[in-house]
Design an enzyme around this catalytic site. Structure first.
Site, short mmCIF file in Angstrom:
data_model
loop_
_atom_site.label_atom_id
_atom_site.label_comp_id
_atom_site.label_asym_id
_atom_site.label_seq_id
_atom_site.Cartn_x
_atom_site.Cartn_y
_atom_site.Cartn_z
N CYS A 251 163.42 22.31 14.36
CA CYS A 251 162.48 23.31 14.90
C CYS A 251 161.96 22.93 16.28
CB CYS A 251 161.32 23.53 13.95
SG CYS A 251 161.88 24.18 12.37
N HIS B 129 155.76 27.09 17.90
CA HIS B 129 156.83 27.29 16.92
C HIS B 129 156.24 28.09 15.75
CE1 HIS B 129 160.02 26.75 14.15
NE2 HIS B 129 159.35 25.93 13.36
N ASN C 133 160.59 32.10 10.29
CA ASN C 133 160.91 30.89 11.04
C ASN C 133 162.39 30.91 11.42
OD1 ASN C 133 161.39 28.31 11.96
ND2 ASN C 133 160.37 27.27 10.26
O1 UT7 Z 1 159.63 24.68 10.71
C1 UT7 Z 1 160.01 23.58 9.93
C2 UT7 Z 1 158.84 22.89 9.39
N1 UT7 Z 1 158.39 23.57 8.21
C3 UT7 Z 1 157.13 23.87 8.07
O2 UT7 Z 1 156.34 23.67 8.97
C4 UT7 Z 1 156.68 24.40 6.72
C5 UT7 Z 1 155.47 23.63 6.25
N2 UT7 Z 1 155.03 24.00 4.93
C6 UT7 Z 1 154.46 25.21 4.66
O3 UT7 Z 1 154.39 26.07 5.51
C7 UT7 Z 1 153.86 25.41 3.29
O4 UT7 Z 1 153.79 24.20 2.61
C8 UT7 Z 1 154.62 26.44 2.41
C9 UT7 Z 1 154.45 27.82 2.99
C10 UT7 Z 1 156.09 26.06 2.35
C11 UT7 Z 1 154.03 26.45 1.00
O5 UT7 Z 1 152.64 26.74 1.05
P1 UT7 Z 1 151.59 25.83 0.25
O6 UT7 Z 1 150.28 26.43 0.45
O7 UT7 Z 1 151.80 24.42 0.70
O8 UT7 Z 1 152.05 26.07 -1.21
P2 UT7 Z 1 152.54 25.00 -2.31
O9 UT7 Z 1 153.91 24.52 -1.96
O10 UT7 Z 1 151.45 24.01 -2.52
O11 UT7 Z 1 152.61 25.91 -3.56
C12 UT7 Z 1 151.45 26.51 -4.14
C13 UT7 Z 1 151.86 27.31 -5.33
C14 UT7 Z 1 152.77 26.54 -6.29
O12 UT7 Z 1 152.43 26.93 -7.61
P3 UT7 Z 1 151.51 26.00 -8.53
O13 UT7 Z 1 152.22 24.68 -8.59
O14 UT7 Z 1 150.21 25.94 -7.80
O15 UT7 Z 1 151.48 26.76 -9.81
C15 UT7 Z 1 154.14 27.03 -5.95
O16 UT7 Z 1 155.02 26.94 -7.03
O17 UT7 Z 1 152.61 28.45 -4.92
C16 UT7 Z 1 153.86 28.48 -5.61
N3 UT7 Z 1 154.86 29.06 -4.75
C17 UT7 Z 1 155.08 30.37 -4.65
N4 UT7 Z 1 154.52 31.43 -5.25
C18 UT7 Z 1 154.95 32.66 -4.93
C19 UT7 Z 1 155.70 28.42 -3.87
N5 UT7 Z 1 156.46 29.32 -3.23
C20 UT7 Z 1 156.09 30.53 -3.69
C21 UT7 Z 1 156.50 31.84 -3.38
N6 UT7 Z 1 155.90 32.86 -4.02
N7 UT7 Z 1 157.46 32.10 -2.47
#
Ligand code: UT7
Length: 329
Positions: A116, A256, A286
């Site tokens: 990225c 980004h 992204n």
């Molecule tokens: O450009 C390259 C670099 N990449 C980035 O900068 C991405 C960095 N990371 C992020 O942007 C975030 O971590 C994400 C958007 C990927 C995820 O957001 P988060 O707030 O960190 O969510 P999480 O991974 O902690 O997940 C929270 C909950 C989980 O459920 P439980 O364990 O709390 O029951 C996940 O299973 O949300 C669930 N979840 C979803 N729910 C609905 C994860 N993905 C989804 C989804 N839809 N697509």
């Protein structure tokens, strides 16, 4: 003697026409529009469809339109660099293929892989070729067909990414506009949190790797998020300090587009008002190496000569960085 800087003198994007909306994804994986928008800021993304089409096709389209926009012939270009994490093939470089498809032949062309942050790495590299006097006209492309490495059964990653490309022309400038400073960083230990498991020399493609879905993006989102929020904000702040810039001096932050929450954290750290931040993540998700030049393209008509811009990125590697430039036209 006036210092020769490298200035962006044109920008052109290309977005494939097919749209993948949050509503479409609701039918594919267990997700919902509200979750995606509130956690990431994304509403839809573009997908490159069509047999045999790859990253180079989007890059070449952007390059051809860039040449036409500036009334340049393919023979006018001295060097082409492509930043991508989804090359057409492991070799040759996608930059070579873009050149061929855009009618450019016989010049140096190569890829840069910094995920990225790839566009900032490529732009900084190109800048040095201009400053040294070696080349006069360089095209830097940021292009990624992220849909080619997406597991559309993995809700944690497939909602985040889209396809797109954009190209900028770099030329020498002697009126103090152009790229003034760059800060590029990496931490290879971050590879554990964001990578593709197979297809490289450590784990070549096999039936086993295909069955185990190891040719898709693997991301430990939470870990990447923590680093991204801190590092993108830190590096943007550092480049401001190094150049004695306050929030008031900056016309635009060009971040980004990985997650709206990461962009907001960087905006706050820089002391900027939100109306000075380019954000189009809602439309394209992204697009990895393409996000920053696509923003420049969309905002081109709002930019004025002499505007101070800070470009900032964080991504796989880990890699991150910031570029400070004065807009040249
Ligand atoms: O450009 C390259 C670099 N990449 C980035 O900068 C991405 C960095 N990371 C992020 O942007 C975030 O971590 C994400 C958007 C990927 C995820 O957001 P988060 O707030 O960190 O969510 P999480 O991974 O902690 O997940 C929270 C909950 C989980 O459920 P439980 O364990 O709390 O029951 C996940 O299973 O949300 C669930 N979840 C979803 N729910 C609905 C994860 N993905 C989804 C989804 N839809 N697509």
């Amino acid at each position: 003697m006036t210092k020769i800087l490298a200035a962006i003198t044109a920008v052109q994007g290309y977005l494939p026409p097919d749209v993948l909306s949050n509503a479409d994804l609701e039918k594919m994986v267990d997700t919902n529009d509200e979750w995606i928008r509130s956690r990431t800021g994304i509403s839809e993304r573009r997908i490159l469809k069509g047999e045999g089409l790859g990253t180079s096709d989007m890059g070449a389209e952007a390059v051809k339109q860039l040449l036409a926009k500036k009334d340049l012939a393919p023979t006018d270009i001295d060097l082409l660099i492509c930043a991508t994490v989804t090359p057409d093939m492991l070799f040759p470089a996608t930059a070579n293929i873009i050149c061929d498809k855009a009618g450019i032949n016989g010049i140096p062309s190569f890829d840069i892989g910094a995920a990225c942050s790839g566009f900032l790495y490529a732009l900084t590299t190109a800048t040095k070729f201009i400053e040294s006097g070696m080349y006069q006209k360089i095209i830097v492309v940021g292009a990624d067909k992220m849909s080619s490495i997406m597991d559309y059964e993995d809700r944690a990653t497939c909602v985040l990414f889209g396809d797109g490309a954009a190209a900028v022309l770099l030329e020498p400038s002697s009126d103090d506009t152009g790229i003034k400073d760059a800060l590029l960083k990496s931490d290879g230990n971050g590879r554990h949190a964001l990578h593709m498991k197979a297809g490289g020399s450590v784990r070549p493609a096999s039936h086993e790797t295909v069955d185990a879905k190891e040719h898709y993006v693997f991301q430990d989102g939470k870990t990447v998020f923590k680093f991204a929020v801190k590092k993108m904000a830190d590096v943007s702040h550092e480049i401001m300090e190094r150049n004695q810039l306050s929030g008031d001096d900056i016309a635009w932050l060009v971040p980004h587009q990985a997650n709206k929450r990461i962009i907001d954290a960087t905006t706050r750290r820089m002391g900027l008002s939100t109306d000075k931040v380019m954000i189009n993540i809602q439309k394209y998700g992204n697009t990895t190496a393409a996000t920053i030049p696509l923003c420049l393209w969309e905002w081109e008509s709002q930019l004025n000569k002499g505007d101070n811009l800070v470009l900032a990125a964080f991504g796989g590697g880990f890699t991150w960085g910031a570029v400070y430039l004065k807009w040249a036209y």
